[in-house]
Design a protein around this motif. Sequence first.
Motif, PDB file in Angstrom:
ATOM      1  N   LYS A   1     -21.772 -27.475 -37.071  1.00  0.00           N
ATOM      2  CA  LYS A   1     -21.278 -28.629 -36.314  1.00  0.00           C
ATOM      3  C   LYS A   1     -22.095 -29.881 -36.650  1.00  0.00           C
ATOM      4  O   LYS A   1     -21.537 -30.976 -36.801  1.00  0.00           O
ATOM      5  CB  LYS A   1     -21.336 -28.329 -34.812  1.00  0.00           C
TER       6      LYS A   1
ATOM      7  N   LYS B   1     -23.435 -21.784 -35.854  1.00  0.00           N
ATOM      8  CA  LYS B   1     -22.369 -22.671 -35.376  1.00  0.00           C
ATOM      9  C   LYS B   1     -22.910 -24.068 -35.086  1.00  0.00           C
ATOM     10  O   LYS B   1     -22.260 -25.065 -35.390  1.00  0.00           O
ATOM     11  CB  LYS B   1     -21.711 -22.095 -34.123  1.00  0.00           C
ATOM     12  N   THR B   2     -24.115 -24.135 -34.519  1.00  0.00           N
ATOM     13  CA  THR B   2     -24.738 -25.425 -34.227  1.00  0.00           C
ATOM     14  C   THR B   2     -25.016 -26.192 -35.511  1.00  0.00           C
ATOM     15  O   THR B   2     -24.736 -27.389 -35.600  1.00  0.00           O
ATOM     16  CB  THR B   2     -26.045 -25.232 -33.428  1.00  0.00           C
ATOM     17  N   LYS B   3     -25.561 -25.529 -36.510  1.00  0.00           N
ATOM     18  CA  LYS B   3     -25.864 -26.183 -37.788  1.00  0.00           C
ATOM     19  C   LYS B   3     -24.591 -26.650 -38.486  1.00  0.00           C
ATOM     20  O   LYS B   3     -24.539 -27.749 -39.039  1.00  0.00           O
ATOM     21  CB  LYS B   3     -26.662 -25.258 -38.719  1.00  0.00           C
TER      22      LYS B   3
ATOM     23  N   ASN C   1     -29.069 -16.721 -35.938  1.00  0.00           N
ATOM     24  CA  ASN C   1     -28.011 -15.994 -35.248  1.00  0.00           C
ATOM     25  C   ASN C   1     -26.712 -16.805 -35.268  1.00  0.00           C
ATOM     26  O   ASN C   1     -26.673 -17.938 -35.746  1.00  0.00           O
ATOM     27  CB  ASN C   1     -28.432 -15.626 -33.819  1.00  0.00           C
ATOM     28  N   LYS C   2     -25.633 -16.235 -34.732  1.00  0.00           N
ATOM     29  CA  LYS C   2     -24.314 -16.884 -34.781  1.00  0.00           C
ATOM     30  C   LYS C   2     -24.295 -18.224 -34.057  1.00  0.00           C
ATOM     31  O   LYS C   2     -23.661 -19.174 -34.523  1.00  0.00           O
ATOM     32  CB  LYS C   2     -23.247 -15.964 -34.193  1.00  0.00           C
ATOM     33  N   THR C   3     -24.970 -18.316 -32.943  1.00  0.00           N
ATOM     34  CA  THR C   3     -25.002 -19.573 -32.185  1.00  0.00           C
ATOM     35  C   THR C   3     -25.718 -20.657 -32.982  1.00  0.00           C
ATOM     36  O   THR C   3     -25.248 -21.794 -33.049  1.00  0.00           O
ATOM     37  CB  THR C   3     -25.696 -19.368 -30.822  1.00  0.00           C
ATOM     38  N   GLN C   4     -26.838 -20.301 -33.585  1.00  0.00           N
ATOM     39  CA  GLN C   4     -27.569 -21.268 -34.405  1.00  0.00           C
ATOM     40  C   GLN C   4     -26.741 -21.701 -35.613  1.00  0.00           C
ATOM     41  O   GLN C   4     -26.729 -22.884 -35.967  1.00  0.00           O
ATOM     42  CB  GLN C   4     -28.901 -20.663 -34.874  1.00  0.00           C
TER      43      GLN C   4
END
Length: 100
Positions: A11, A7-9, A2-5
């Motif tokens: 970063k 963005k985390t990757k 998903n979008k949050t995952q």
Amino acid sequence: MNKTQLKTKIKEIQDLYLSDKRPWIIGYSGGKDSTCVLQLVYLAINKLDENQRKKNIWVICGDTLVEIPTVMERVDITLDKINKKAVENRMSIKAQKVYP
């Protein structure tokens, strides 16, 4: 993912990229796994400020000389596109095929 995952990757990749000056070498076969890794790295580095993109990144594809010609043709096209987009986006990425 998903979008949050995502963005985390991205970063995580950016933090790792900025953590030292050692160049990166990314193995690329044209398959789904190496394509995914390459896409994530490209996205992450492209999102950095241009003055932060100092580390060399080499995308290496090993031609074993036994692949189906159409597969290697597709890899050649992809490596060429990577090199052109890297120049266009002012990124220190160079894609190259190597031989045994």
